[in-house]
Design a protein around this motif. Sequence first.
Motif, PDB file in Angstrom:
ATOM      1  N   LEU A  16       0.810  -1.220   0.000  1.00  0.00           N
ATOM      2  CA  LEU A  16       0.000   0.000   0.000  1.00  0.00           C
ATOM      3  C   LEU A  16       0.842   1.269   0.000  1.00  0.00           C
ATOM      4  O   LEU A  16       2.063   1.223   0.117  1.00  0.00           O
ATOM      5  N   THR A  17       0.151   2.391  -0.122  1.00  0.00           N
ATOM      6  CA  THR A  17       0.781   3.693  -0.014  1.00  0.00           C
ATOM      7  C   THR A  17      -0.228   4.682   0.548  1.00  0.00           C
ATOM      8  O   THR A  17      -1.353   4.295   0.903  1.00  0.00           O
ATOM      9  N   LEU A  18       0.171   5.959   0.612  1.00  0.00           N
ATOM     10  CA  LEU A  18      -0.693   7.010   1.138  1.00  0.00           C
ATOM     11  C   LEU A  18      -1.190   7.915   0.024  1.00  0.00           C
ATOM     12  O   LEU A  18      -0.472   8.155  -0.951  1.00  0.00           O
ATOM     13  N   LEU A  71       1.039  10.294  -2.196  1.00  0.00           N
ATOM     14  CA  LEU A  71       2.139  11.071  -1.643  1.00  0.00           C
ATOM     15  C   LEU A  71       3.431  10.565  -2.273  1.00  0.00           C
ATOM     16  O   LEU A  71       3.560   9.352  -2.548  1.00  0.00           O
ATOM     17  N   VAL A  72       4.364  11.442  -2.513  1.00  0.00           N
ATOM     18  CA  VAL A  72       5.610  11.058  -3.175  1.00  0.00           C
ATOM     19  C   VAL A  72       6.408  10.114  -2.273  1.00  0.00           C
ATOM     20  O   VAL A  72       6.580  10.341  -1.082  1.00  0.00           O
ATOM     21  N   TYR A  81      16.353   3.328   2.522  1.00  0.00           N
ATOM     22  CA  TYR A  81      17.240   3.798   1.449  1.00  0.00           C
ATOM     23  C   TYR A  81      17.548   5.294   1.563  1.00  0.00           C
ATOM     24  O   TYR A  81      16.675   6.105   1.854  1.00  0.00           O
ATOM     25  N   GLU A  82      18.816   5.616   1.349  1.00  0.00           N
ATOM     26  CA  GLU A  82      19.286   7.000   1.296  1.00  0.00           C
ATOM     27  C   GLU A  82      20.264   7.117   0.122  1.00  0.00           C
ATOM     28  O   GLU A  82      20.930   6.137  -0.213  1.00  0.00           O
ATOM     29  N   PRO A  83      20.375   8.283  -0.504  1.00  0.00           N
ATOM     30  CA  PRO A  83      19.702   9.529  -0.140  1.00  0.00           C
ATOM     31  C   PRO A  83      18.324   9.667  -0.788  1.00  0.00           C
ATOM     32  O   PRO A  83      18.095   9.156  -1.881  1.00  0.00           O
ATOM     33  N   VAL A  84      17.424  10.341  -0.082  1.00  0.00           N
ATOM     34  CA  VAL A  84      16.112  10.697  -0.620  1.00  0.00           C
ATOM     35  C   VAL A  84      15.842  12.144  -0.217  1.00  0.00           C
ATOM     36  O   VAL A  84      16.501  12.688   0.669  1.00  0.00           O
ATOM     37  N   ARG A 120      11.425  11.319   2.608  1.00  0.00           N
ATOM     38  CA  ARG A 120      11.784  10.754   3.909  1.00  0.00           C
ATOM     39  C   ARG A 120      10.644  10.944   4.914  1.00  0.00           C
ATOM     40  O   ARG A 120      10.297  10.041   5.674  1.00  0.00           O
ATOM     41  N   LYS A 121      10.041  12.114   4.884  1.00  0.00           N
ATOM     42  CA  LYS A 121       8.940  12.438   5.796  1.00  0.00           C
ATOM     43  C   LYS A 121       7.732  11.551   5.512  1.00  0.00           C
ATOM     44  O   LYS A 121       7.115  10.995   6.434  1.00  0.00           O
ATOM     45  N   ASN A 122       7.380  11.407   4.245  1.00  0.00           N
ATOM     46  CA  ASN A 122       6.219  10.585   3.865  1.00  0.00           C
ATOM     47  C   ASN A 122       6.429   9.119   4.205  1.00  0.00           C
ATOM     48  O   ASN A 122       5.524   8.443   4.722  1.00  0.00           O
ATOM     49  N   ARG A 123       7.614   8.621   3.895  1.00  0.00           N
ATOM     50  CA  ARG A 123       7.932   7.213   4.152  1.00  0.00           C
ATOM     51  C   ARG A 123       7.900   6.922   5.652  1.00  0.00           C
ATOM     52  O   ARG A 123       7.345   5.914   6.086  1.00  0.00           O
ATOM     53  N   LYS A 124       8.474   7.819   6.424  1.00  0.00           N
ATOM     54  CA  LYS A 124       8.503   7.662   7.886  1.00  0.00           C
ATOM     55  C   LYS A 124       7.091   7.740   8.463  1.00  0.00           C
ATOM     56  O   LYS A 124       6.733   6.970   9.365  1.00  0.00           O
TER      57      LYS A 124
END
Length: 227
Positions: free
Chosen positions: A148-150, A159-160, A176-179, A184-188
């Motif tokens: 799933l995703t948001l 959301l990206v 994974y980095e760098p993003v 990073r905010k959305n994934r977290k």
Amino acid sequence: MKIKFLIFFLLISFSDFAQKKAVSAKKLVVVNSYNQYLASVKTNPNYELVEIKKAIPNITLDIRYATKNNFMKQVMYKQARAFARKPVVASLKKIQMELNKKGYGLKIFDGYRPYIVTVAFYKKANDKNFVANPAKGSKHNRGCAVDLTLINLKTGKELVMPTSYDSFSAAAAANYEPVTAEVRKNRKFLMTIMKKYGLNVLENEWWHYDFAGWQNYPIMDIPFEKL
């Protein structure tokens, strides 16, 4: 002395061979009878495979495997539906409610996956790290995993995130980095709210979440049409 050593060596070798044979002979148990599935639900109501959209009407579905828009490039599901075990759907419902209050929602790509589909995936996939080995079965086969995703409720747009769904790349990894800061905010945000309700991200796929206690559910091979 040499004879005793030889006998000892042969006994150890035979014991090791017998153990390996016993392990290799262990057959994977797959429930492919609908009546057997119904019987299991009577024994334990949590075994029920609940249709996610019926339980959470405002959730968004994008069942890629019911189309040719997937890594297999072919239709794998006859119906664009998503299922999960009863406790999994209960968690998703709580997550959706909390997200809605913040202006977001879930988009489901996949849930319960019949075992036969996992077999097909493994045969065709070039990178086996992104598909489950049929010898062990998948948590999707147990009805205890969701992809799933948001989405933003106002726009309906995703959301990206680091990659698109089902991207067989290093960037798909949960850490994974760098993003970018936004990614990073959305994934977290996604990982945090999912974990809060007992769904943990898969290390190499940011979109894949496993339900805590998945080991307690049998592998299934019941087609959507029968559910």
